[in-house]
Design a protein around this motif. Structure first.
Motif, PDB file in Angstrom:
ATOM      1  N   UNK A   1       0.858  -1.196   0.000  1.00  0.00           N
ATOM      2  CA  UNK A   1       0.000   0.000   0.000  1.00  0.00           C
ATOM      3  C   UNK A   1       0.888   1.238   0.000  1.00  0.00           C
ATOM      4  N   UNK A   2       1.428   1.493  -1.174  1.00  0.00           N
ATOM      5  CA  UNK A   2       2.318   2.644  -1.367  1.00  0.00           C
ATOM      6  C   UNK A   2       2.012   3.200  -2.748  1.00  0.00           C
ATOM      7  N   UNK A   3       1.801   4.497  -2.882  1.00  0.00           N
ATOM      8  CA  UNK A   3       1.320   5.102  -4.138  1.00  0.00           C
ATOM      9  C   UNK A   3       2.129   4.722  -5.377  1.00  0.00           C
ATOM     10  N   UNK A   4       3.456   4.849  -5.319  1.00  0.00           N
ATOM     11  CA  UNK A   4       4.295   4.538  -6.483  1.00  0.00           C
ATOM     12  C   UNK A   4       4.204   3.054  -6.822  1.00  0.00           C
ATOM     13  N   UNK A   5       4.278   2.214  -5.794  1.00  0.00           N
ATOM     14  CA  UNK A   5       4.204   0.768  -6.008  1.00  0.00           C
ATOM     15  C   UNK A   5       2.860   0.375  -6.617  1.00  0.00           C
ATOM     16  N   UNK A   6       1.793   1.032  -6.162  1.00  0.00           N
ATOM     17  CA  UNK A   6       0.456   0.730  -6.676  1.00  0.00           C
ATOM     18  C   UNK A   6       0.352   1.066  -8.161  1.00  0.00           C
ATOM     19  N   UNK A   7       0.905   2.212  -8.562  1.00  0.00           N
ATOM     20  CA  UNK A   7       0.877   2.603  -9.973  1.00  0.00           C
ATOM     21  C   UNK A   7       1.763   1.698 -10.819  1.00  0.00           C
ATOM     22  N   UNK A   8       2.907   1.320 -10.268  1.00  0.00           N
ATOM     23  CA  UNK A   8       3.808   0.425 -10.998  1.00  0.00           C
ATOM     24  C   UNK A   8       3.152  -0.925 -11.203  1.00  0.00           C
ATOM     25  N   UNK A   9       2.444  -1.396 -10.206  1.00  0.00           N
ATOM     26  CA  UNK A   9       1.741  -2.677 -10.319  1.00  0.00           C
ATOM     27  C   UNK A   9       0.707  -2.625 -11.445  1.00  0.00           C
ATOM     28  N   UNK A  10       0.014  -1.476 -11.546  1.00  0.00           N
ATOM     29  CA  UNK A  10      -0.966  -1.314 -12.634  1.00  0.00           C
ATOM     30  C   UNK A  10      -0.280  -1.405 -13.997  1.00  0.00           C
ATOM     31  N   UNK A  11       0.910  -0.783 -14.105  1.00  0.00           N
ATOM     32  CA  UNK A  11       1.652  -0.825 -15.369  1.00  0.00           C
ATOM     33  C   UNK A  11       2.112  -2.242 -15.671  1.00  0.00           C
TER      34      UNK A  11
ATOM     35  N   UNK B   1       2.160  -6.145 -19.107  1.00  0.00           N
ATOM     36  CA  UNK B   1       2.873  -7.414 -18.928  1.00  0.00           C
ATOM     37  C   UNK B   1       4.391  -7.192 -18.884  1.00  0.00           C
ATOM     38  N   UNK B   2       4.827  -6.266 -18.051  1.00  0.00           N
ATOM     39  CA  UNK B   2       6.243  -5.905 -17.965  1.00  0.00           C
ATOM     40  C   UNK B   2       7.083  -7.056 -17.412  1.00  0.00           C
ATOM     41  N   UNK B   3       8.269  -7.180 -17.953  1.00  0.00           N
ATOM     42  CA  UNK B   3       9.175  -8.254 -17.550  1.00  0.00           C
ATOM     43  C   UNK B   3       9.790  -7.968 -16.190  1.00  0.00           C
ATOM     44  N   UNK B   4       9.601  -8.887 -15.278  1.00  0.00           N
ATOM     45  CA  UNK B   4      10.097  -8.741 -13.908  1.00  0.00           C
ATOM     46  C   UNK B   4      11.613  -8.584 -13.866  1.00  0.00           C
ATOM     47  N   UNK B   5      12.305  -9.281 -14.748  1.00  0.00           N
ATOM     48  CA  UNK B   5      13.776  -9.271 -14.747  1.00  0.00           C
ATOM     49  C   UNK B   5      14.348  -7.866 -14.888  1.00  0.00           C
ATOM     50  N   UNK B   6      13.736  -7.043 -15.738  1.00  0.00           N
ATOM     51  CA  UNK B   6      14.266  -5.692 -15.952  1.00  0.00           C
ATOM     52  C   UNK B   6      14.103  -4.833 -14.698  1.00  0.00           C
ATOM     53  N   UNK B   7      12.985  -4.984 -14.018  1.00  0.00           N
ATOM     54  CA  UNK B   7      12.766  -4.225 -12.788  1.00  0.00           C
ATOM     55  C   UNK B   7      13.751  -4.632 -11.696  1.00  0.00           C
ATOM     56  N   UNK B   8      13.937  -5.944 -11.541  1.00  0.00           N
ATOM     57  CA  UNK B   8      14.840  -6.436 -10.502  1.00  0.00           C
ATOM     58  C   UNK B   8      16.285  -6.077 -10.816  1.00  0.00           C
ATOM     59  N   UNK B   9      16.627  -6.083 -12.086  1.00  0.00           N
ATOM     60  CA  UNK B   9      18.008  -5.762 -12.451  1.00  0.00           C
ATOM     61  C   UNK B   9      18.324  -4.297 -12.147  1.00  0.00           C
ATOM     62  N   UNK B  10      17.351  -3.431 -12.370  1.00  0.00           N
ATOM     63  CA  UNK B  10      17.554  -2.019 -12.053  1.00  0.00           C
ATOM     64  C   UNK B  10      17.815  -1.829 -10.553  1.00  0.00           C
TER      65      UNK B  10
END
Length: 222
Positions: free
Chosen positions: A39-49, A54-63
């Motif tokens: 329950x965090x605004x940025x995380x909530x919007x990112x989850x929607x994206x 269908x964003x690849x998890x690997x790119x987010x984790x690598x960043x």
């Protein structure tokens, strides 16, 4: 002595806070892909994206992983290390951008990789004067050693030829990745002032950048 201890304490504190933030975002991303975002605004919007595109998890984790490695606040040991960091952060962000745009193309991915590396190198160069003002130098050590340049040379804003040779080599590496995009504008400016990164003209924003982007896209120059 007190000031030195205070500085060490502050640095440790900053790294600890940074690690806590990275751990938060690692868990946040893991939870997003389990359909349970925090329950965090940025995380909530990112989850929607993530769900929408269908964003690849690997790119987010690598960043996140690359940002975490960079918390040590040390100079890059080599130009390769700088490129690896740029690939893990800048290029990963471009891969995600392509996914948002619905672009699935190996050539586009290849271009994104090179653009990201060039962007990372240019960012490192552009930030050098600012970092120097805070008595920090992140330019690749292998290039500095090759030209007999010390961190103190940059802290003292030394403008000798060997210092400019360091900047020339680093800028040339960016050119190996990219020649015909807007990043080239800054690289050309460096060349025009004989690789003096402290030159006042390099601190000015390019007000014609939006027009340049439009013209290049119209000419299909990517």
């Amino acid at each position: 002595m007190w000031n030195w201890r205070r500085l060490v304490k502050d640095l440790v504190s900053e790294k600890t806070i940074g690690l806590m933030r990275m751990q938060f975002w690692k868990k946040a991303v893991e939870d997003m892909y389990c359909d349970s975002p925090p329950h965090q605004p940025v995380a909530a919007e990112l989850w929607k994206a993530v769900k929408r595109h269908n964003l690849t998890k690997r790119w987010l984790m690598r960043m996140i992983d690359e940002r975490e490695k960079n918390l040590d606040d040390k100079a890059y040991r080599s130009i390769q290390e700088l490129e690896d960091y740029a690939e893990g952060t800048q290029s990963s962000l471009l891969y995600l951008t392509l996914e948002v745009l619905g672009v699935k193309d190996l050539h586009a991915d290849h271009a994104a990789s090179h653009i990201g590396k060039a962007q990372g190198i240019v960012t490192c160069l552009r930030a050098a004067p600012y970092h120097g003002s805070r008595r920090k130098v992140f330019l690749p050590m292998d290039v500095c050693v090759q030209h007999g340049v010390s961190q103190e040379d940059f802290l003292r804003r030394n403008q000798d030829k060997n210092v400019r040779d360091v900047i020339y080599d680093i800028a040339s590496q960016a050119h190996l990745h990219l020649k015909h995009v807007t990043l080239e504008d800054y690289l050309k400016k460096i060349q025009q002032v004989d690789f003096d990164i402290f030159h006042p003209s390099l601190q000015q924003k390019n007000t014609l950048l939006p027009l340049s982007l439009y013209i290049q896209s119209w000419r299909k120059r990517y």
